[in-house]
Design a protein around this motif. Structure first.
Motif, short mmCIF file in Angstrom:
data_model
loop_
_atom_site.label_atom_id
_atom_site.label_comp_id
_atom_site.label_asym_id
_atom_site.label_seq_id
_atom_site.Cartn_x
_atom_site.Cartn_y
_atom_site.Cartn_z
N LEU A 143 0.83 -1.21 0.00
CA LEU A 143 0.00 0.00 0.00
C LEU A 143 0.87 1.26 0.00
O LEU A 143 0.57 2.25 -0.68
CB LEU A 143 -0.92 -0.01 1.23
N PHE A 144 1.94 1.21 0.77
CA PHE A 144 2.90 2.33 0.80
C PHE A 144 3.48 2.57 -0.59
O PHE A 144 3.58 3.71 -1.05
CB PHE A 144 4.01 1.99 1.81
N PHE A 147 0.79 4.09 -3.06
CA PHE A 147 0.46 5.47 -2.72
C PHE A 147 1.57 6.42 -3.15
O PHE A 147 1.33 7.41 -3.87
CB PHE A 147 0.20 5.57 -1.22
N PHE A 148 2.80 6.13 -2.76
CA PHE A 148 3.90 7.07 -3.01
C PHE A 148 4.38 7.03 -4.46
O PHE A 148 4.82 8.05 -4.99
CB PHE A 148 5.05 6.81 -2.05
N ILE A 151 1.79 9.16 -6.38
CA ILE A 151 2.01 10.59 -6.13
C ILE A 151 3.28 11.06 -6.83
O ILE A 151 3.34 12.13 -7.45
CB ILE A 151 2.10 10.87 -4.62
#
Length: 400
Positions: A143-144, A147-148, A151
């Motif tokens: 998930l990390f 997400f990053f 972005i």
């Protein structure tokens, strides 16, 4: 448990089977009766079925039926000579073995004992299930990464565009460079980078001197290997021409490895193999294959940005062990190196930030040990620390 059943009507065979010591052989005349006789009454009960050969078409029908109804039998065909085609036919319909129809009681008994000793292997109805050790990325880390990386792609899109334009203006060729890399669990994937070299760079790698490799051991000197013929006379002649003797080249306790066109001492062979493993990582100092734009984007790690798409796809993680080219990874399949692949593959990692702290001077063995250490101890807090150290190390003097 192992039972024995006979299917046939040959009185001589029946008589011999009755005299097998310690065995009560059940006699049957029809294949359906034999199938009933081979029905297990207790768990893990198996049967040896001696099948007396008759007419081929009838045999095929009977054996096929028995195979369909009974999966716990070992069928032995009692027969005389078989042609190659006949043997193939019987094997295809389910025969496991053959024995001469005139075999003695002793031969029958030896066959039964042989099968009984291997009962656990021969009657294993299902293939063994081997559980292969594989790394599974934790949910929090995946998930990390999603997400990053998402972005990052949006925020850095102007840099993506400017870099692509600069690369195309300086040299011909694709903007992105794809190479096969080995990541977690030795998985091979297409690794993305902005192209920082000329288009024929991969072909020129072998032309570069080994002295340029940062990870080669200091003081390493390539020895010219003398290939000598394994034929004694020719070897002796060559040693004489070179002014050497057999005592000078080969000690009494030295083991020599002889190939089709060479002879080499085992100690030299093992030393060279160890050096190849230790120098699996290839890093070229002042690499002339790199373009001017390439040097800039490498200095600031901009060439690595397309790997955000690899991360989004799931090929690798934000933080992990660096995915390796195939020629490097194949040298790290020994037991002492496998653990580095039982961990996340990453854009940045522990050895990268540690190497920058050492000014880029780090041996291949130190890299491997840091990769293994990360795989054994990684955590969310550790990943955050590595990311912070990576962000503060973009400007650097060394090409790490």
């Amino acid at each position: 448990m192992l039972g024995v059943v006979y299917l046939g009507n040959n009185p001589q065979t029946q008589e011999r089977l009755r005299y097998i010591p310690g065995q009560l052989v059940r006699m049957t005349n029809a294949y359906k009766d034999a199938a009933l006789a081979c029905t297990p009454h207790v768990r893990n009960e198996h049967f040896i079925l001696f099948y007396e050969r008759k007419i081929t078409n009838e045999d095929i029908t009977a054996i096929t039926y028995l195979r369909k109804k009974c999966n716990n039998i070992y069928i032995i065909l009692l027969t005389d000579h078989l042609s190659d085609n006949e043997r193939k036919t019987y094997q295809q319909c389910g025969i496991n073995d053959t024995i001469d129809r005139n075999a003695s009681v002793t031969e029958f008994n030896k066959k039964i004992e042989f099968i009984a000793d291997r009962e656990g292997i021969l009657f294993d109805n299902e293939p063994p299930h081997y559980k292969m050790l594989r790394f599974q990325i934790p949910a929090w880390k995946r998930l990390f990464d999603i997400f990053f990386s998402g972005i990052g792609i949006v925020v850095l899109s102007p840099i993506f565009i400017l870099t692509a334009i600069a690369i195309r203006l300086e040299s011909k060729g694709p903007v992105l460079f794809k190479s096969k890399r080995v990541g977690t669990n030795y998985t091979i994937f297409d690794f993305l980078k902005f192209r920082s070299m000329y288009v024929d760079a991969d072909k020129r790698l072998k032309e570069l001197s080994k002295a340029h490799n940062q990870y080669a051991e200091k003081g390493f000197q390539e020895k010219k290997t003398v290939m000598t013929s394994p034929l004694g006379d020719e070897m002796e002649t060559q040693m004489e021409e070179e002014g050497t003797t057999s005592e000078m080249m080969i000690s009494d306790d030295e083991v020599m490895l002889v190939g089709d066109d060479f002879v080499v001492a085992e100690s030299d062979f093992n030393k060279q193999k160890e050096e190849d493993i230790n120098n699996a990582f290839i890093k070229i100092e002042n690499d002339p294959r790199i373009t001017k734009v390439g040097r800039f984007i490498r200095k600031y790690s901009i060439d690595e940005l397309p790997q955000l798409f690899n991360i989004l796809k799931g090929d690798m993680s934000i933080v992990g062990n660096r995915p390796l080219p195939l020629y490097e990874a194949e040298k790290l399949t020994i037991d002492t190196s496998i653990d580095r692949f039982m961990a996340p593959a990453g854009l940045t990692g522990l050895w990268q930030v540690e190497e920058r702290g050492k000014g880029g001077n780090m041996s291949a063995e130190e890299r491997k040990q840091l990769d293994i250490l990360y795989g054994q101890t990684y955590s969310f807090s550790m990943d955050i620390k590595i990311i912070c150290r990576t962000l503060t190390a973009f400007i650097q003097k060394e090409n790490v």
